[in-house]
Design an enzyme around this catalytic site. Structure first.
Site, mmCIF file in Angstrom:
data_model
loop_
_atom_site.group_PDB
_atom_site.id
_atom_site.type_symbol
_atom_site.label_atom_id
_atom_site.label_comp_id
_atom_site.label_asym_id
_atom_site.label_seq_id
_atom_site.Cartn_x
_atom_site.Cartn_y
_atom_site.Cartn_z
ATOM 1 N N ASP A 192 28.710 -35.563 0.894
ATOM 2 C CA ASP A 192 29.702 -34.512 0.605
ATOM 3 C C ASP A 192 29.447 -33.290 1.501
ATOM 4 O O ASP A 192 30.370 -32.788 2.171
ATOM 5 C CB ASP A 192 29.568 -34.145 -0.882
ATOM 6 C CG ASP A 192 30.741 -33.352 -1.424
ATOM 7 O OD1 ASP A 192 31.700 -33.105 -0.677
ATOM 8 O OD2 ASP A 192 30.692 -32.984 -2.614
ATOM 9 N N VAL A 243 22.115 -39.063 -5.054
ATOM 10 C CA VAL A 243 21.601 -38.244 -6.168
ATOM 11 C C VAL A 243 22.147 -38.711 -7.520
ATOM 12 O O VAL A 243 21.547 -38.412 -8.552
ATOM 13 C CB VAL A 243 21.878 -36.734 -5.977
ATOM 14 C CG1 VAL A 243 21.132 -36.187 -4.777
ATOM 15 C CG2 VAL A 243 23.344 -36.423 -5.880
HETATM 16 P P1 ADP Z 1 26.294 -39.454 -4.890
HETATM 17 O O1 ADP Z 1 26.211 -38.065 -5.479
HETATM 18 O O2 ADP Z 1 27.635 -40.099 -5.144
HETATM 19 O O3 ADP Z 1 25.133 -40.298 -5.268
HETATM 20 P P2 ADP Z 1 25.160 -38.957 -2.202
HETATM 21 O O4 ADP Z 1 25.820 -38.219 -1.090
HETATM 22 O O5 ADP Z 1 23.938 -38.354 -2.806
HETATM 23 O O6 ADP Z 1 26.321 -39.194 -3.305
HETATM 24 O O7 ADP Z 1 24.816 -40.421 -1.724
HETATM 25 C C1 ADP Z 1 25.764 -41.450 -1.568
HETATM 26 C C2 ADP Z 1 25.349 -42.325 -0.390
HETATM 27 O O8 ADP Z 1 25.760 -41.691 0.824
HETATM 28 C C3 ADP Z 1 23.851 -42.557 -0.254
HETATM 29 O O9 ADP Z 1 23.651 -43.937 0.065
HETATM 30 C C4 ADP Z 1 23.454 -41.669 0.908
HETATM 31 O O10 ADP Z 1 22.336 -42.188 1.609
HETATM 32 C C5 ADP Z 1 24.705 -41.771 1.753
HETATM 33 N N1 ADP Z 1 24.921 -40.727 2.785
HETATM 34 C C6 ADP Z 1 24.422 -39.482 2.871
HETATM 35 N N2 ADP Z 1 24.884 -38.856 3.970
HETATM 36 C C7 ADP Z 1 25.714 -39.742 4.605
HETATM 37 C C8 ADP Z 1 26.500 -39.721 5.809
HETATM 38 N N3 ADP Z 1 26.544 -38.643 6.596
HETATM 39 N N4 ADP Z 1 27.210 -40.832 6.131
HETATM 40 C C9 ADP Z 1 27.195 -41.933 5.342
HETATM 41 N N5 ADP Z 1 26.481 -42.014 4.200
HETATM 42 C C10 ADP Z 1 25.749 -40.934 3.845
#
Ligand code: ADP
Length: 169
Positions: A35, A121
């Site tokens: 995000d 997270v």
């Molecule tokens: P959530 O709160 O839905 O768990 P996160 O962003 O913490 O969302 O993680 C969701 C997934 O996105 C994880 O597998 C994380 O490693 C991945 N992620 C984080 N940054 C990126 C990115 N720039 N591109 C693709 N995936 C990402």
């Protein structure tokens, strides 16, 4: 022609597709993980669009323009926080994928990338989330000719391995 469904490792913000999906939270006002990366790459116009939406319930999705991203659209899907599995988490996660595909269809999206929603997270077990993502994608693409290309964009190699294995089944 059948939809191409594939997994790759990389940063979703860099992808040149019609739409990328954001793993958003219900405020839609940005956060950490993917995000934060999407908001940084898209610039402040994305937050302005998101503010107008006034949030989104868990299991649903909203769409905005992509601003400075190469992607024309961002679909903001709100995944569930994992609370042990007995709180409707599977159905809520499936809902994110269904809602994202419905919005994609309405906006004539031909190519779309998903991150592994809820597996950061929000602590949803990765293998279980991956299975749901692939099931819902196959279900939607079986009935729809509108989508040419679906990409599961994995940040790490372990997640990529899970998707590759699931797609081979
Ligand atoms: P959530 O709160 O839905 O768990 P996160 O962003 O913490 O969302 O993680 C969701 C997934 O996105 C994880 O597998 C994380 O490693 C991945 N992620 C984080 N940054 C990126 C990115 N720039 N591109 C693709 N995936 C990402």
């Amino acid at each position: 022609m059948a939809t191409v469904i594939e997994a790759m490792q990389g940063d979703i913000t860099a992808l040149d597709l019609d739409a990328i999906v954001n793993a958003a939270n219900s405020t839609l006002l940005g956060g950490g993980g993917v995000d934060g990366a999407i908001h940084r790459a898209a610039g402040p116009g994305l937050l302005e669009d998101c503010e107008k939406l006034r949030g989104c319930p868990t299991g649903e999705a909203r769409i905005t323009r992509g601003h400075r991203l190469k992607a024309r659209h961002v679909i903001h899907a709100v995944g569930p926080v994992w609370r042990g599995g007995a709180h409707g988490e599977d159905e809520l996660l499936a809902g994110c994928y269904r809602a994202s595909f419905a919005l994609a269809a309405r906006h004539r999206v031909r190519s779309i990338a998903f991150p592994a929603i809820s597996t950061g997270v929000y602590r949803f077990p990765r293998d279980r989330a991956c299975r749901i993502a692939v099931i819902e994608t196959r279900r939607f693409t079986a009935d729809s000719l509108a989508l040419a290309h679906v990409v599961f964009c994995c940040f790490d190699g372990e997640t990529l391995g899970l998707y590759r294995a699931e797609l081979e089944r």
